[in-house]
Scaffold this motif. Structure first.
Motif, PDB file in Angstrom:
ATOM      1  N   TRP A 145       0.839  -1.190   0.000  1.00 40.86           N
ATOM      2  CA  TRP A 145       0.000   0.000   0.000  1.00 40.86           C
ATOM      3  C   TRP A 145       0.877   1.245   0.000  1.00 40.86           C
ATOM      4  N   GLN A 146       0.213   2.395  -0.016  1.00 42.19           N
ATOM      5  CA  GLN A 146       0.921   3.649   0.170  1.00 42.19           C
ATOM      6  C   GLN A 146       1.497   3.701   1.587  1.00 42.19           C
ATOM      7  N   ASP A 170      -0.859   4.812   4.253  1.00 42.56           N
ATOM      8  CA  ASP A 170      -1.901   3.825   4.537  1.00 42.56           C
ATOM      9  C   ASP A 170      -1.351   2.684   5.383  1.00 42.56           C
TER      10      ASP A 170
END
Length: 280
Positions: A219-220, A223
């Protein structure tokens, strides 16, 4: 009472494998470099002004003089009681450890070195484990935590042994027979030591596992950090709230066991899912 996963994490943090290249690499990363430059010194006029203000405050408010006498006593008391306060402090250290693991693995992904580390002979799971242990070794708080925990354990065991010997001596000399009160006191002290140690081990185990579990998702970075920290806080706080409610109902012994089992089970389930996801 400390289950296998928590005990393994605690032992790995206390005695890391120095022969592991990932542990060595991550434990030495981001070390502060001593600056070679002139040190800053406060101007003498500023120091003189501070001294003048302090003396003026004492002149107009003599009761402030007691503050200068009580402050060292308060600091010394906190220093002596610091091992007893560890179970309340270590959740904050768990937040710090979770964030450091998330940030450390995130940097490796950003530098595109993470696939290379996971391709080492130990595999992705071993790489995650070694990175978490190495990142934890960078913390300046880990060594004092281990020292105070060990000190508290030895003091508690010594106190338990002295109380047991005192009860036995009183029974042998006929001054006081062994009864339920002595047995209850010894049992409560032993239970308190076990819960004390379990709280430290489980909190750090949750921090490590939550950091690794969230970092396993592509994910980012924000996040991943949000998910890891929220997961750690939820698994740390929710069982305690349940335990407090059960304690208010009078089931304090059941509450202690349930809280420990829930936290250990949550860490174990996350670890099993991490193993499945990484193929370990």
């Amino acid at each position: 009472m400390i289950a296998v996963l928590s005990w393994r994490v605690w032992q790995a943090l206390a005695q890391p494998d120095r022969d592991d290249p990932l542990v060595r690499r991550l434990s030495q990363a981001d070390r502060p470099i001593a600056r070679q430059g002139p040190t800053w010194h406060a101007p003498r006029m500023l120091l003189a002004l501070l001294v003048f203000l302090c003396l003026g405050s004492l002149f107009y408010a003599p009761q402030l003089l007691m503050f200068f006498f009580t402050l060292p006593v308060v600091l010394l008391t906190l220093l002596v009681l610091s091992p007893l306060l560890l179970p309340a402090i270590v959740p904050l250290l768990g937040v710090l450890l979770t964030s450091e693991i998330l940030a450390g693995i995130g940097r490796e992904r950003h530098w595109h070195t993470w696939p290379l580390l996971c391709s080492l002979p130990g595999g992705a799971l071993q790489a995650n484990w070694s990175c978490a242990i190495g990142i934890a070794q960078r913390g300046a708080w880990l060594l004092p935590l281990r020292f105070m925990a060990r000190l508290m354990l030895w003091l508690g065991m010594t106190l338990w042994l002295l109380l047991a010997l005192l009860s036995l001596w009183l029974a042998i000399t006929g001054q006081q027979a062994l009864g339920d009160e002595q047995a209850r006191l010894l049992l409560l002290l032993a239970l308190g030591l076990a819960v004390y140690y379990a709280q430290l081990a489980q909190t750090l185990a949750l921090a490590v596992v939550c950091g690794l579990w969230a970092s396993a998702f592509n994910w980012q970075r924000r996040d991943v950090a949000f998910a890891g920290l929220c997961l750690y806080l939820a698994l740390s706080v929710l069982p305690l709230l349940l335990g407090l409610w059960m304690t208010s109902q009078g089931w304090w012994l059941v509450a202690v066991g349930l809280v420990l089992m829930l936290r250990e089970a949550a860490a174990w389930l996350l670890w099993r899912h991490l193993r499945w996801r990484l193929g370990g």
